[in-house]
Design a protein around this motif. Sequence first.
Motif, short mmCIF file in Angstrom:
data_model
loop_
_atom_site.label_atom_id
_atom_site.label_comp_id
_atom_site.label_asym_id
_atom_site.label_seq_id
_atom_site.Cartn_x
_atom_site.Cartn_y
_atom_site.Cartn_z
N HIS A 46 0.82 -1.20 0.00
CA HIS A 46 0.00 0.00 0.00
C HIS A 46 0.86 1.26 0.00
O HIS A 46 0.60 2.22 0.72
CB HIS A 46 -0.98 -0.01 1.16
CG HIS A 46 -2.22 0.76 0.86
ND1 HIS A 46 -3.41 0.14 0.55
CD2 HIS A 46 -2.45 2.08 0.74
CE1 HIS A 46 -4.31 1.07 0.29
NE2 HIS A 46 -3.75 2.25 0.40
N ALA A 47 1.93 1.25 -0.79
CA ALA A 47 2.82 2.40 -0.84
C ALA A 47 2.12 3.61 -1.45
O ALA A 47 1.31 3.48 -2.36
CB ALA A 47 4.07 2.06 -1.64
N ILE A 48 2.45 4.79 -0.94
CA ILE A 48 2.03 6.04 -1.55
C ILE A 48 3.27 6.92 -1.72
O ILE A 48 4.28 6.70 -1.06
CB ILE A 48 0.96 6.79 -0.72
CG1 ILE A 48 1.41 6.94 0.75
CG2 ILE A 48 -0.37 6.07 -0.79
CD1 ILE A 48 0.48 7.78 1.60
N THR A 49 3.18 7.89 -2.62
CA THR A 49 4.34 8.70 -2.95
C THR A 49 4.27 10.03 -2.20
O THR A 49 3.42 10.87 -2.50
CB THR A 49 4.40 8.93 -4.48
OG1 THR A 49 4.44 7.65 -5.10
CG2 THR A 49 5.63 9.73 -4.86
N MET B 44 5.70 3.62 2.57
CA MET B 44 6.00 2.48 1.70
C MET B 44 5.02 1.33 1.88
O MET B 44 5.10 0.35 1.15
CB MET B 44 7.42 1.95 1.94
CG MET B 44 8.49 2.77 1.26
SD MET B 44 8.20 2.99 -0.51
CE MET B 44 8.91 1.45 -1.14
N GLY B 45 4.11 1.42 2.85
CA GLY B 45 3.18 0.33 3.05
C GLY B 45 3.93 -0.97 3.16
O GLY B 45 5.07 -1.01 3.65
N PRO B 76 11.17 -1.56 4.73
CA PRO B 76 11.10 -2.16 6.07
C PRO B 76 10.78 -3.66 6.03
O PRO B 76 11.39 -4.44 6.77
CB PRO B 76 9.98 -1.36 6.75
CG PRO B 76 10.02 -0.02 6.07
CD PRO B 76 10.36 -0.33 4.64
N ALA B 77 9.87 -4.08 5.17
CA ALA B 77 9.55 -5.51 5.08
C ALA B 77 10.76 -6.31 4.59
O ALA B 77 11.05 -7.40 5.09
CB ALA B 77 8.34 -5.74 4.17
N SER B 112 1.64 2.40 6.35
CA SER B 112 2.78 2.57 7.23
C SER B 112 3.90 1.56 6.98
O SER B 112 3.70 0.35 7.09
CB SER B 112 2.29 2.41 8.67
OG SER B 112 3.37 2.24 9.54
N GLY B 113 5.08 2.05 6.67
CA GLY B 113 6.25 1.18 6.59
C GLY B 113 6.62 0.64 7.96
O GLY B 113 7.04 -0.51 8.09
#
Lengths: 260, 260
Positions: A46-49, B44-45, B76-77, B112-113
């Motif tokens: 679920h990344a956003i920029t 970065m989700g 992070p993942a 959230s990363g």
Amino acid sequence: MKKPLILVTNDDGITAPGIRTLIDVMKELGDVVVVAPDSPQSGMGHAITINDALYCDPVQLKASEDHQEYSCSGTPADCVKLATQEIMKRKPDLCVSGINHGSNSSINVIYSGTMSAAVEAGTEGIPAIGFSLLDYSLNADFKPTKKFVKAITQKVLEEGLPKGVVLNVNLPKLSEDDIKGVKICRQAKAHWVENFDKRTNPQGRDYYWLTGEFINEDQGEDTDEWALANGYVSVVPVQFDLTAHHVVQDLNSWGLNKVS
Amino acid sequence: MKKPLILVTNDDGITAPGIRTLIDVMKELGDVVVVAPDSPQSGMGHAITINDALYCDPVQLKASEDHQEYSCSGTPADCVKLATQEIMKRKPDLCVSGINHGSNSSINVIYSGTMSAAVEAGTEGIPAIGFSLLDYSLNADFKPTKKFVKAITQKVLEEGLPKGVVLNVNLPKLSEDDIKGVKICRQAKAHWVENFDKRTNPQGRDYYWLTGEFINEDQGEDTDEWALANGYVSVVPVQFDLTAHHVVQDLNSWGLNKVS
């Protein structure tokens, strides 16, 4: 009845064959606007920029097409945000994402850019479906998916979806005749065991490629993994209230409220 | 008792003040290994790096430190995957992520990363906690958080966490004296309304900056938003079975099983 307005996006990028199939099916059901990444975004979750500028330009990939398409420099979630806030004249009646080249079943939902677009639409109150085919190949045959994608989408347009829920649809890599039907499922309990491929670059520095093995721990016959392994299309209702409500009571017995 | 082995990571990058505070607290509780991104990864989700090589190098940011630290080019993942599969000699007893510079309460959990690292550890069967402070500033004062971070972590080390659950802890931007205590909460129902800042670059091409307004629709006093607004540390148990189990029954009345 007014034709529904359908936002189409994906995570494999606007030129991927999967999104072309999805656009073809959606044009039979409503008015289509495409806002999709300009390059592959697989595994983007679920990344956003936040720290980069976003570009979003109209494109026409086929001269014969009469619907609007936009190519966006961001992630699938960015595409949905840009589409609903900047590009589309009204809130879409539906957002569909995919058809992804590869599975987004079970735990893969959390890594999935395809599903993040659907979830993003869901948070904005738009009914949404992510579609994925269990075939990573760029030359995957999407034809057998069409009937099922259309039937599921039609049902969502008719019935709506409960608040806070989007659908995660995965389709087996089978001919149309061999697909046995559709099953409503729960997400199988599964995880990845990574197996990093360690290499050394020409400058002598080590680096890794992420590879791994998918472990399905779940023997339930009501899971998406079971459905797919047995020739069915899996439909999992997905929520974005991540609260483990069943644990709240137990944590309240820990005495943390006494820390002050 | 054997000292617990604690993996520390974050999404603001290995040089961020927040992770330094977290490392200090964790060193009071166990043996610490740090594997964190070499640059900020906010928003970065649950992204993972599939199409790029990953670098992961030992670093020593403070000459006085005796624990191991690794700086990683990934998300992070990715850091959690590399740590558990390649770097750590045994499975850690706990993974903590943060302390994030900025809130990860309510719907922010999905972007959230910080929380993606905790969730990744959770999928691998490792108890995990993400910590975030409601202060985006690089100069945020993390001192008031220490007592609460330590107490919550100690409890998790003592009690363990239920399978499939990690904790999302958010701390208000208050002095230690003004923090009223800790509340176990559910995720508030909230969403973002984007407000793109549209500009034109020197070459005449339009671009956008993502900005937005956070809308909390939830008036419940059992939510993380309520707790934080009222001076409490919020603790939300977070699950990664995203199935909306309450909807399965309803979807089974749609007759999709007749599509074939």
